[in-house]
Write an enzyme that holds these catalytic residues in place. Structure first.
Site, short mmCIF file in Angstrom:
data_model
loop_
_atom_site.label_atom_id
_atom_site.label_comp_id
_atom_site.label_asym_id
_atom_site.label_seq_id
_atom_site.Cartn_x
_atom_site.Cartn_y
_atom_site.Cartn_z
N CYS A 83 0.82 -1.20 0.00
CA CYS A 83 0.00 0.00 0.00
C CYS A 83 0.86 1.27 0.00
O CYS A 83 1.47 1.57 -1.02
CB CYS A 83 -1.00 -0.07 1.15
N HIS A 178 -3.01 -5.28 1.76
CA HIS A 178 -2.29 -5.51 3.02
C HIS A 178 -2.28 -6.98 3.44
O HIS A 178 -3.04 -7.34 4.36
CB HIS A 178 -2.98 -4.73 4.14
N GLU A 180 -0.40 -8.38 5.35
CA GLU A 180 0.05 -8.50 6.75
C GLU A 180 -1.11 -8.51 7.74
O GLU A 180 -0.90 -8.82 8.90
CB GLU A 180 1.05 -7.38 7.09
N1 GLN Z 1 -3.47 6.34 1.16
C1 GLN Z 1 -2.23 6.04 1.82
C2 GLN Z 1 -1.05 6.79 1.22
O1 GLN Z 1 -1.22 7.61 0.40
C3 GLN Z 1 -1.93 4.56 1.79
C4 GLN Z 1 -2.89 3.81 2.65
C5 GLN Z 1 -2.36 2.54 3.22
O2 GLN Z 1 -1.15 2.30 3.27
N2 GLN Z 1 -3.27 1.74 3.70
O3 GLN Z 1 0.05 6.55 1.57
#
Ligand code: GLN
Length: 200
Positions: A83, A178, A180
């Protein structure tokens, strides 16, 4: 030489660091938080967690980590970003905050918060051919999408509309979601295989 218990750092500036440490430890890796440039030389691979990419970017500069990280990844340090971590590994970013930078490494353009403010999070079962069955239950939280990828980038999973949400290029792995947080350790196991292939 480390072959059975790779040393994996988890970049611990912000984000869900503990979840990654737990998954990696359960898989038999020696997992440690990394906050200082010197700690990078002690690891065989690095995980960049989910969180907020613009904050991790700023803190990496405040902690004097940014250049060392960039150089280590460019020199081939295996890295896995989930992410926000995927955003930080992308060479190009769309919809970052003003001045937001990445560490780079993946020849991709990533759109931050690609699902808009209406859809903050969702879960979906994803076929991931490189992992085989069963499908991966993927949790997306204000997730990015890979909008464009260079020829060296292997898409590992797509949503039904064809959007790319997992990629691999050389020793770098990235997922929009994610793993994890779901108890399915197969993406982390794939990353450990990539690290072992490199340090063998
Ligand atoms: N929207 C977040 C960002 O811009 C990422 C979100 C996340 O890691 N769950 O970093």
């Amino acid at each position: 030489m480390v072959s059975t218990s790779p040393r994996i750092g988890v970049l611990a500036l912000q984000g869900d660091v503990r979840e990654h440490l737990r998954v990696l430890t359960n898989l038999g890796a020696t997992a440690t938080p990394v906050r200082r440039p010197s700690e990078l030389s002690d690891v065989d691979g690095l995980v960049i967690p989910g969180g907020e990419s613009s904050v991790i970017d700023k803190l990496s500069r405040a902690f004097g980590m940014r250049e060392t990280l960039r150089e280590a990844i460019a020199a081939g340090l295996p890295a896995y970003g989930t992410c926000a971590g995927l955003i930080l590994l992308a060479d190009r970013i769309v919809d970052g905050i003003q001045g937001q930078q990445t560490f780079g490494g993946l020849d991709v353009t990533v759109r931050r918060n690609a699902f808009g403010s209406q859809v903050d999070s969702f879960e979906v079962d994803l076929e991931v051919p490189v992992l085989g069955p069963p499908a991966v239950h993927a949790v997306f939280i204000r997730a990015p999408l890979v909008e464009q990828a260079g020829p060296g980038v292997e898409p590992l999973a797509t949503l039904d509309d064809g959007s790319v949400v997992a990629v691999r290029q050389g020793s770098i792995l990235g997922t929009s979601f994610h793993p994890e947080v779901t108890g399915d350790a197969r993406f982390h196991a794939l990353f450990l295989d990539m690290v072992r292939a490199r340090i063998r």
